[in-house]
Design a protein around this motif. Sequence first.
Motif, mmCIF file in Angstrom:
data_model
loop_
_atom_site.group_PDB
_atom_site.id
_atom_site.type_symbol
_atom_site.label_atom_id
_atom_site.label_comp_id
_atom_site.label_asym_id
_atom_site.label_seq_id
_atom_site.Cartn_x
_atom_site.Cartn_y
_atom_site.Cartn_z
ATOM 1 N N HIS A 173 0.817 -1.215 0.000
ATOM 2 C CA HIS A 173 0.000 0.000 0.000
ATOM 3 C C HIS A 173 0.851 1.266 0.000
ATOM 4 N N THR A 174 1.780 1.371 0.939
ATOM 5 C CA THR A 174 2.565 2.600 1.056
ATOM 6 C C THR A 174 3.673 2.658 0.014
ATOM 7 N N GLY A 175 4.412 1.558 -0.123
ATOM 8 C CA GLY A 175 5.528 1.539 -1.065
ATOM 9 C C GLY A 175 5.114 1.325 -2.500
ATOM 10 N N GLY A 176 3.972 0.712 -2.721
ATOM 11 C CA GLY A 176 3.501 0.473 -4.078
ATOM 12 C C GLY A 176 4.354 -0.506 -4.859
ATOM 13 N N LEU A 275 11.429 5.571 -0.034
ATOM 14 C CA LEU A 275 11.785 5.055 1.289
ATOM 15 C C LEU A 275 10.531 5.039 2.145
ATOM 16 N N VAL A 276 10.222 3.878 2.710
ATOM 17 C CA VAL A 276 9.058 3.727 3.584
ATOM 18 C C VAL A 276 9.556 3.387 4.989
ATOM 19 N N GLN A 277 9.181 4.202 5.956
ATOM 20 C CA GLN A 277 9.490 3.901 7.356
ATOM 21 C C GLN A 277 8.259 3.283 8.000
ATOM 22 N N VAL A 278 8.414 2.028 8.457
ATOM 23 C CA VAL A 278 7.325 1.364 9.164
ATOM 24 C C VAL A 278 7.749 0.967 10.565
ATOM 25 N N LYS A 302 8.289 8.259 2.903
ATOM 26 C CA LYS A 302 6.955 8.007 3.431
ATOM 27 C C LYS A 302 7.009 7.321 4.788
ATOM 28 N N ALA A 303 6.012 7.611 5.608
ATOM 29 C CA ALA A 303 5.772 6.835 6.822
ATOM 30 C C ALA A 303 4.536 5.975 6.582
ATOM 31 N N SER A 304 4.580 4.733 7.051
ATOM 32 C CA SER A 304 3.462 3.817 6.855
ATOM 33 C C SER A 304 2.747 3.620 8.178
ATOM 34 N N TRP A 305 1.521 4.101 8.270
ATOM 35 C CA TRP A 305 0.705 3.936 9.468
ATOM 36 C C TRP A 305 -0.096 2.650 9.324
ATOM 37 N N TYR A 306 0.288 1.642 10.093
ATOM 38 C CA TYR A 306 -0.476 0.387 10.082
ATOM 39 C C TYR A 306 -0.548 -0.197 8.678
ATOM 40 N N GLY A 307 0.522 0.021 7.905
ATOM 41 C CA GLY A 307 0.502 -0.466 6.539
ATOM 42 C C GLY A 307 -0.538 0.218 5.680
ATOM 43 N N ASP A 308 -0.985 1.435 6.098
ATOM 44 C CA ASP A 308 -2.030 2.155 5.368
ATOM 45 C C ASP A 308 -3.169 1.214 4.985
ATOM 46 N N CYS A 309 -3.590 0.416 5.955
ATOM 47 C CA CYS A 309 -4.573 -0.625 5.669
ATOM 48 C C CYS A 309 -5.989 -0.181 5.999
#
Length: 361
Positions: A173-176, A275-278, A302-309
């Motif tokens: 989702h976040t990184g695509g 770059l995705v920070q999870v 990008k920051a990923s909140w809960y995997g943008d789920c």
Amino acid sequence: MPQEVRAVVALKRGAPVEVLPALVPDPGPGEVLVGVQACGVCHTDLHYRDGAIGEEFPYLLGHEAAGIVESVGPGVTGLAPGDYVVLAWRAPCGGCRSCRRGRPWYCFESRNAAQPMTLADGTELSPALGIGAFAEKTLVAAGQAVKIDPSARPEAAGLIGCGVMAGYGAAVHTGGVSNGDTVAVIGCGGVGNAAIAASALAGARRVIAVDIDDAKLDLATRFGATDTVNSRGTDPVEAVRELTGGVGADIVIDAVGRPETYRQGFYMRDLAGTLVQVGVPDPEMRIDLPLIDVFGRGGALKASWYGDCLPSRDFPVLVDLHLRRKLDLDAFVSETITLDEVEPAFAKMQRGEVLRSVVVL
């Protein structure tokens, strides 16, 4: 009438957790009572115990859980006693500015149970991530309980509620991540390996696992890593560039959340890479990057909140992938334990000995 249950409670900052009697109220409007069957021991619970997330002690820990709905409150639709559910710490409200714009995965007013669980003396407990599932039963908002296929065993299914979803979503989702991409994942714990598995499923041509532990790197190959880099004695940025023809990865996922890993991830990308920070950082951590490099390298940070789920959409999908043997959730379960063994499980997690210890009730 409130029910008494055994629950894992962090009474004060940094102190060992204790298993204490807690009272769970009957569900009120929009709430459901869930009998917890299994709950994973996540690093976020350790953050709560250590006061790194807030100071609202005492905390009722646990949030990666699967269980059975025991009763529902007034106004609850779509759930009934006997339903098999995974608990989510985001339950979109439908009315905040993000939900109104069609982005419920960013909901800023996520729902939780209105009534608190308490200690026997009436002291209110703060549930970790609005769940509090290191307990025999817990009370949540109806939107937090997502029905899934009952064929999935709870020890594995519950992990979708946080770590697996966070890592999977960070990649997809976040990184695509898509067909032909090159992906590097820093940190091969539960979240990192979920990102590795998701990248492989999404069609990444090369998935590079980066960690300081050879045992974790070996496990990462089971989840789909095509290459591994032990960064304890190797410059991971140079190693990833070498593996990608000298240019760097299209997408880098930092599943550690430390300044040094973020910096590595920043320079590990190809030009215009993502770059995705999870990984969840400590509140005191800071990052310093040359602004000309932020500008000159382009791409996205990008920051990923809960995997943008969106839990109601994504949890059943991940369970289906598991049941179709495309996502091995069982491989994340290192051991099963009791409520009384949560504190030793924290120590194992800090030593890097497990992907997930899972409390079974």
